[in-house]
Enzyme design. Structure first.
Site, PDB file in Angstrom:
ATOM      1  N   ASN A   7       0.877  -1.172   0.000  1.00  0.00           N
ATOM      2  CA  ASN A   7       0.000   0.000   0.000  1.00  0.00           C
ATOM      3  C   ASN A   7       0.909   1.216   0.000  1.00  0.00           C
ATOM      4  O   ASN A   7       1.561   1.521   1.004  1.00  0.00           O
ATOM      5  CB  ASN A   7      -0.917  -0.005   1.226  1.00  0.00           C
ATOM      6  CG  ASN A   7      -1.831   1.214   1.271  1.00  0.00           C
ATOM      7  OD1 ASN A   7      -1.444   2.315   0.895  1.00  0.00           O
ATOM      8  ND2 ASN A   7      -3.051   1.027   1.759  1.00  0.00           N
ATOM      9  N   GLU A  34      -3.922   1.981  -2.908  1.00  0.00           N
ATOM     10  CA  GLU A  34      -4.029   3.422  -2.608  1.00  0.00           C
ATOM     11  C   GLU A  34      -3.140   4.253  -3.545  1.00  0.00           C
ATOM     12  O   GLU A  34      -2.316   5.050  -3.106  1.00  0.00           O
ATOM     13  CB  GLU A  34      -3.719   3.716  -1.139  1.00  0.00           C
ATOM     14  CG  GLU A  34      -4.898   3.461  -0.221  1.00  0.00           C
ATOM     15  CD  GLU A  34      -4.855   4.255   1.068  1.00  0.00           C
ATOM     16  OE1 GLU A  34      -5.477   5.337   1.113  1.00  0.00           O
ATOM     17  OE2 GLU A  34      -4.198   3.798   2.022  1.00  0.00           O
ATOM     18  N   ASP A 150      -3.981  -4.841   0.880  1.00  0.00           N
ATOM     19  CA  ASP A 150      -4.251  -4.252   2.187  1.00  0.00           C
ATOM     20  C   ASP A 150      -5.635  -4.702   2.614  1.00  0.00           C
ATOM     21  O   ASP A 150      -6.637  -4.210   2.119  1.00  0.00           O
ATOM     22  CB  ASP A 150      -4.163  -2.727   2.083  1.00  0.00           C
ATOM     23  CG  ASP A 150      -4.523  -2.033   3.389  1.00  0.00           C
ATOM     24  OD1 ASP A 150      -4.803  -2.727   4.386  1.00  0.00           O
ATOM     25  OD2 ASP A 150      -4.536  -0.790   3.410  1.00  0.00           O
ATOM     26  N   ASN A 152      -6.931  -4.496   5.716  1.00  0.00           N
ATOM     27  CA  ASN A 152      -7.501  -3.722   6.820  1.00  0.00           C
ATOM     28  C   ASN A 152      -8.148  -4.622   7.874  1.00  0.00           C
ATOM     29  O   ASN A 152      -9.163  -4.280   8.481  1.00  0.00           O
ATOM     30  CB  ASN A 152      -8.507  -2.689   6.297  1.00  0.00           C
ATOM     31  CG  ASN A 152      -7.838  -1.397   5.865  1.00  0.00           C
ATOM     32  OD1 ASN A 152      -7.022  -0.845   6.593  1.00  0.00           O
ATOM     33  ND2 ASN A 152      -8.169  -0.927   4.679  1.00  0.00           N
ATOM     34  N   ASP A 221      -1.581  -6.250   5.944  1.00  0.00           N
ATOM     35  CA  ASP A 221      -1.270  -6.508   4.537  1.00  0.00           C
ATOM     36  C   ASP A 221      -0.949  -7.993   4.411  1.00  0.00           C
ATOM     37  O   ASP A 221       0.002  -8.482   5.016  1.00  0.00           O
ATOM     38  CB  ASP A 221      -0.094  -5.653   4.077  1.00  0.00           C
ATOM     39  CG  ASP A 221      -0.369  -4.176   4.270  1.00  0.00           C
ATOM     40  OD1 ASP A 221      -0.923  -3.555   3.356  1.00  0.00           O
ATOM     41  OD2 ASP A 221      -0.061  -3.651   5.365  1.00  0.00           O
ATOM     42  N   ASP A 250       2.706   4.629   5.160  1.00  0.00           N
ATOM     43  CA  ASP A 250       2.547   4.052   6.496  1.00  0.00           C
ATOM     44  C   ASP A 250       2.536   2.522   6.441  1.00  0.00           C
ATOM     45  O   ASP A 250       2.591   1.868   7.485  1.00  0.00           O
ATOM     46  CB  ASP A 250       1.294   4.580   7.208  1.00  0.00           C
ATOM     47  CG  ASP A 250       0.061   4.625   6.326  1.00  0.00           C
ATOM     48  OD1 ASP A 250       0.162   4.313   5.128  1.00  0.00           O
ATOM     49  OD2 ASP A 250      -1.016   5.008   6.827  1.00  0.00           O
TER      50      ASP A 250
END
Length: 258
Positions: A7, A34, A150, A152, A221, A250
């Site tokens: 990401n 992203e 990713d 989440n 991830d 990040d």
């Protein structure tokens, strides 16, 4: 073959970091999430010069996913079939191997969900259900499949720096982890957990409060491989080095070797 996910949290900002990382880590496939740019802004030429074909599903300002591959990609599909969505979150493509086999790559930027009981969390639950329904079909058509990106979601308490204090908060809820397990129940395997790993291994750290320096992170991830590919997995690791960059994402890359 090496397949990685990252990401990048804005490819416009971090294209030089991606190019530097690829030069140092010439993986066969890199899946990005992203992107935060539209398709017409995607750096096709720069990545082609670095030796990569690109399949892209961008979106201005938010979301966006891409698959970079050293060999051409075919059968490109964008978003979840049968699940209407205005967000650019999923891209899938087929990679042909030199021995005649094929691998289906599914790259996803999963819904964040914001907070339990929010509208965005309800959207996350619907999205995850739609993903599972579609992947069931994909696995039938493509037994050798990799789902990565990713997510989440922390798969279990080992994936969180504070599993007790963060219990039932976003990324840690029972509902999210049940959906993660449902993906495994389709016939997928967490490549990272196929091997002994260092404790407190994370792929994301908050920019705030010295999150990376204090290793206050999450492993959100993931790389999941189908049962047919599981015997071919030789290694899976998190590369922490890019998180030390100036103006880093990040998140940091996760790499699997087949």
């Amino acid at each position: 073959m090496k397949i990685a996910t990252w990401n990048i949290n804005s490819l416009t900002v971090r294209l030089p970091q991606v190019l530097d990382w690829l030069a140092a880590n010439p993986v066969d496939v890199l899946c990005l999430q992203e992107l935060k740019l539209s398709d017409d802004k995607f750096p096709f030429n720069e990545l082609e010069a670095a030796g990569y074909h690109s399949a892209v599903f961008g979106q201005k300002t938010y979301n966006g996913v891409a698959i970079l591959s050293r060999t051409p990609l075919r059968g490109i599909l964008k978003n979840i079939a049968g699940f209407p969505d205005e967000q650019s979150r999923v891209i899938a493509a087929t990679l042909d191997l030199p021995d005649g086999r094929e691998v289906r790559i599914v790259n996803g930027y999963f819904v964040n969900g914001q907070a339990p009981d929010s509208d965005k969390f309800a959207y996350k639950m619907r999205w995850l259900t739609g993903l599972q329904d579609w992947l069931r079909q994909e696995l039938t058509a493509h037994p050798q499949l990799v789902l990565l990106g990713d997510f989440n979601i922390t798969a279990d308490d080992r994936d969180s720096y504070d599993p007790v204090g963060l219990r039932e908060t976003i990324h840690h809820t029972t509902e999210e982890r049940q959906h993660f397990q449902a993906l495994l129940d389709l016939g997928l395997n967490d490549a990272f957990r196929l091997f002994d790993q260092p404790e407190k291994s994370y792929s994301w750290w908050d920019y705030r409060m010295l999150g990376f320096q204090k290793n206050r992170g999450l492993r959100i991830d993931h790389i999941l491989v189908s049962d047919a590919l599981k015997p071919s997995v030789k290694a899976c690791a998190i590369d922490r080095l890019p998180r030390k960059n100036k103006q880093p994402s990040d998140h940091t890359p996760v790499i699997m070797e087949l």
